[in-house]
Design a protein around this motif. Structure first.
Motif, PDB file in Angstrom:
ATOM      1  N   CYS A 154     -16.895  -3.915   7.667  1.00 22.17           N
ATOM      2  CA  CYS A 154     -17.387  -4.351   8.973  1.00 22.17           C
ATOM      3  C   CYS A 154     -17.721  -5.836   8.889  1.00 22.17           C
ATOM      4  O   CYS A 154     -18.376  -6.268   7.947  1.00 22.17           O
ATOM      5  N   ASN A 206     -19.330  -9.093  11.077  1.00 21.38           N
ATOM      6  CA  ASN A 206     -19.963  -9.637  12.277  1.00 21.38           C
ATOM      7  C   ASN A 206     -18.983 -10.594  12.940  1.00 21.38           C
ATOM      8  O   ASN A 206     -18.354 -11.389  12.248  1.00 21.38           O
ATOM      9  N   CYS A 217     -22.790  -5.778  12.541  1.00 22.82           N
ATOM     10  CA  CYS A 217     -22.760  -4.834  11.430  1.00 22.82           C
ATOM     11  C   CYS A 217     -24.107  -4.892  10.728  1.00 22.82           C
ATOM     12  O   CYS A 217     -24.654  -5.972  10.554  1.00 22.82           O
ATOM     13  N   HIS A 271     -29.439  -2.473   6.891  1.00 22.58           N
ATOM     14  CA  HIS A 271     -30.793  -2.661   6.376  1.00 22.58           C
ATOM     15  C   HIS A 271     -31.695  -1.457   6.627  1.00 22.58           C
ATOM     16  O   HIS A 271     -32.649  -1.264   5.900  1.00 22.58           O
TER      17      HIS A 271
HETATM   18  C1  LIG Z   1     -24.439  -9.337  10.266  1.00 19.40           C
HETATM   19  O1  LIG Z   1     -25.536  -9.841  10.992  1.00 19.40           O
HETATM   20  C2  LIG Z   1     -26.770  -9.214  10.712  1.00 19.40           C
HETATM   21  C3  LIG Z   1     -27.846  -9.826  11.602  1.00 19.40           C
HETATM   22  O2  LIG Z   1     -27.384 -10.038  12.877  1.00 19.40           O
HETATM   23  C4  LIG Z   1     -27.133  -9.404   9.244  1.00 19.40           C
HETATM   24  O3  LIG Z   1     -28.325  -8.707   8.951  1.00 19.40           O
HETATM   25  C5  LIG Z   1     -25.998  -8.857   8.378  1.00 19.40           C
HETATM   26  O4  LIG Z   1     -26.272  -9.136   7.018  1.00 19.40           O
HETATM   27  C6  LIG Z   1     -24.672  -9.485   8.777  1.00 19.40           C
HETATM   28  N1  LIG Z   1     -23.614  -8.823   8.048  1.00 19.40           N
HETATM   29  C7  LIG Z   1     -22.637  -9.482   7.432  1.00 19.40           C
HETATM   30  C8  LIG Z   1     -21.627  -8.642   6.730  1.00 19.40           C
HETATM   31  O5  LIG Z   1     -22.570 -10.707   7.452  1.00 19.40           O
END
Ligand SMILES: *[C@@H]1O[C@H](CO)[C@@H](O)[C@H](O)[C@H]1NC(C)=O
Length: 99
Positions: A73, A75, A89, A92
């Motif tokens: 995935c 972003n 994506c 957390h």
């Molecule tokens: C995507 O964005 C979120 C916050 O918007 C962040 O927590 C996450 O680590 C990001 N994922 C990637 C794969 O960059």
């Protein structure tokens, strides 16, 4: 040290696996009000999967959305004219792809 011990061990490892699992919201079609019209539920993401939330906007207004578990995935925000698609994506916490 017999069958019962093995069953116990199996049950234990399965519950550890369960604890490590990431739960995500699932919806095939969220409408403009963020109400899920189809395919509502949840999915369990595997180690390599994230929760995904996709939002489609037209002139800044939500048209529809999508939630699921997704392998590889990324972003992303995509614009074309007044059309915008956001891909978010996360992993957390469980159900982090809340709309
Ligand atoms: C995507 O964005 C979120 C916050 O918007 C962040 O927590 C996450 O680590 C990001 N994922 C990637 C794969 O960059």
């Amino acid at each position: 040290m017999g069958k019962h011990f093995l069953l116990l061990l199996l049950g234990f490892s399965m519950s550890i696996g369960f604890l490590q699992a990431l739960f995500c919201y699932r919806c095939d079609l969220l409408n403009a009000f963020g109400v899920c019209l189809s395919g509502r539920g949840y999915c369990v993401a595997s180690q390599q999967e994230d929760c995904i939330l996709k939002e489609y906007y037209q002139a800044g207004r939500l048209v529809f959305g999508y939630q699921n578990c997704r392998y590889i995935c990324n972003n992303m925000t995509f614009f074309r004219g007044t059309f915008q698609m956001d891909v978010k994506c996360c992993r957390h916490h469980d159900f982090c792809n809340r709309f």
